[in-house]
Design an enzyme around this catalytic site. Sequence first.
Site, PDB file in Angstrom:
ATOM      1  N   TYR A  33     -35.472  45.610  18.120  1.00  0.00           N
ATOM      2  CA  TYR A  33     -36.742  45.003  18.506  1.00  0.00           C
ATOM      3  C   TYR A  33     -36.857  43.596  17.938  1.00  0.00           C
ATOM      4  O   TYR A  33     -36.047  43.183  17.105  1.00  0.00           O
ATOM      5  CB  TYR A  33     -37.918  45.876  18.052  1.00  0.00           C
ATOM      6  N   ARG A  52     -31.557  36.327  17.591  1.00  0.00           N
ATOM      7  CA  ARG A  52     -31.374  37.459  16.675  1.00  0.00           C
ATOM      8  C   ARG A  52     -31.355  38.787  17.441  1.00  0.00           C
ATOM      9  O   ARG A  52     -30.617  39.707  17.088  1.00  0.00           O
ATOM     10  CB  ARG A  52     -32.471  37.462  15.601  1.00  0.00           C
ATOM     11  N   ARG A 100     -29.319  65.796  25.208  1.00  0.00           N
ATOM     12  CA  ARG A 100     -29.236  65.046  23.956  1.00  0.00           C
ATOM     13  C   ARG A 100     -27.845  65.186  23.317  1.00  0.00           C
ATOM     14  O   ARG A 100     -27.351  66.315  23.147  1.00  0.00           O
ATOM     15  CB  ARG A 100     -30.298  65.607  23.003  1.00  0.00           C
ATOM     16  N   HIS A 102     -25.259  62.831  20.349  1.00  0.00           N
ATOM     17  CA  HIS A 102     -25.250  61.657  19.478  1.00  0.00           C
ATOM     18  C   HIS A 102     -24.443  60.497  20.049  1.00  0.00           C
ATOM     19  O   HIS A 102     -24.860  59.352  19.988  1.00  0.00           O
ATOM     20  CB  HIS A 102     -24.697  62.022  18.097  1.00  0.00           C
ATOM     21  N   LYS A 152     -32.058  44.257  13.238  1.00  0.00           N
ATOM     22  CA  LYS A 152     -33.493  44.553  13.415  1.00  0.00           C
ATOM     23  C   LYS A 152     -33.616  45.781  14.309  1.00  0.00           C
ATOM     24  O   LYS A 152     -33.908  45.689  15.505  1.00  0.00           O
ATOM     25  CB  LYS A 152     -34.234  43.330  13.973  1.00  0.00           C
ATOM     26  N   GLU A 184     -36.415  42.300  -0.808  1.00  0.00           N
ATOM     27  CA  GLU A 184     -37.323  41.894   0.282  1.00  0.00           C
ATOM     28  C   GLU A 184     -38.437  42.918   0.404  1.00  0.00           C
ATOM     29  O   GLU A 184     -38.421  43.950  -0.274  1.00  0.00           O
ATOM     30  CB  GLU A 184     -36.585  41.724   1.624  1.00  0.00           C
ATOM     31  N   LEU A 208     -33.071  41.683   6.152  1.00  0.00           N
ATOM     32  CA  LEU A 208     -33.186  41.048   7.461  1.00  0.00           C
ATOM     33  C   LEU A 208     -33.334  39.543   7.215  1.00  0.00           C
ATOM     34  O   LEU A 208     -34.181  39.129   6.420  1.00  0.00           O
ATOM     35  CB  LEU A 208     -34.420  41.575   8.202  1.00  0.00           C
TER      36      LEU A 208
HETATM   37  N1  PLP Z   1     -37.610  41.835   6.434  1.00  0.00           N
HETATM   38  C1  PLP Z   1     -37.961  42.943   7.117  1.00  0.00           C
HETATM   39  C2  PLP Z   1     -37.468  44.272   6.651  1.00  0.00           C
HETATM   40  C3  PLP Z   1     -38.773  42.835   8.260  1.00  0.00           C
HETATM   41  O1  PLP Z   1     -39.107  43.944   8.959  1.00  0.00           O
HETATM   42  C4  PLP Z   1     -39.246  41.553   8.652  1.00  0.00           C
HETATM   43  C5  PLP Z   1     -40.105  41.401   9.819  1.00  0.00           C
HETATM   44  O2  PLP Z   1     -40.463  42.324  10.492  1.00  0.00           O
HETATM   45  C6  PLP Z   1     -38.872  40.438   7.901  1.00  0.00           C
HETATM   46  C7  PLP Z   1     -38.032  40.618   6.798  1.00  0.00           C
HETATM   47  C8  PLP Z   1     -39.334  39.073   8.276  1.00  0.00           C
HETATM   48  O3  PLP Z   1     -38.677  38.636   9.439  1.00  0.00           O
HETATM   49  P1  PLP Z   1     -39.297  37.500  10.363  1.00  0.00           P
HETATM   50  O4  PLP Z   1     -39.531  36.309   9.479  1.00  0.00           O
HETATM   51  O5  PLP Z   1     -38.249  37.245  11.369  1.00  0.00           O
HETATM   52  O6  PLP Z   1     -40.561  38.043  10.927  1.00  0.00           O
END
Ligand code: PLP
Length: 287
Positions: A33, A52, A100, A102, A152, A184, A208
């Site tokens: 997403y 991304r 279903r 995997h 993501k 984070e 991320l």
């Molecule tokens: N880290 C995580 C785990 C996230 O889910 C997000 C955003 O959803 C971010 C960092 C920040 O990412 P962005 O600046 O692209 O929104």
Amino acid sequence: MSSTVYLNGEFVPYERALISVEDRAFLFADGIYEVVRVYGGRPFDLEPHLARLSRSAGELRLPEPDGEHLAAVTRELIRRNGLDEGTVYFQITRGVHAPRAHAFPTGTAAPTVVVLTHPLSPEALAAGEQHRREGVAAITVPEQRWARCDIKSVSLLPNVLAKQQAVERGAYEALFVRDGFVIEGSSSNLFAVLDGEVVTYPACNYILNGIARQRVIRNARELGYTVREQGIPLGALDRCQELFLTSTTSEVMPIVAVDGKPVGSGAVGPVARALQAAYRDAVRALR
Ligand code: PLP
């Protein structure tokens, strides 16, 4: 007013945007997403978000999304839904395949592609402004995610549980601690001001690489700050001058307390203020 949703090549009313119970995102969280912020009817940093999305697709061996098409869909949805302040949400899954199993479906299963918009209410916008002005509280939690947080993916259960813990403890965000480093947030990246330098965890498989993170690093360097991409030790939190989060929806969000203890002076610091202003300058330049 019902909004329009883009689903598998068609614009449909929200009520008719229905997904199969055998969609692999429902069964396996097998999907990716993106979230893009819209300011004054214009998408912000759409290109890096779509880049991304494409990278996430590649990492999960999903078909390459058509970025130009999705950009056109974004503009059309903003227009149809009259979106002024809000977000655009993209999700691509490995599609529907029964029964279903995997392993990836063989044959012709097509991905499910959804794009939808969410307006931000005046109350939500005002709450965000207040949080950015006054700063927020955070808690630390042990890392419980997998080792590919750079993708993501919609597989967000540890993030959901961490955020819920934050909410239940009256905090805005939960910060993951891995191997003694605060890396984070559950839906945001983390920055510290430590010994006068701006520090944030390096972009690797454990976080991320936020689009806001990348923009804030660029802005900080342009403003003359030294930026180091390295871990923030948990034990160094009590000597940080400042801490702040970045994300598409939070922008630059100062943290003034962690686990009930004040960060620095306990008030929003000058580096966060300068980076908030730089971020807002970029938003204003959209218009
Ligand atoms: N880290 C995580 C785990 C996230 O889910 C997000 C955003 O959803 C971010 C960092 C920040 O990412 P962005 O600046 O692209 O929104």
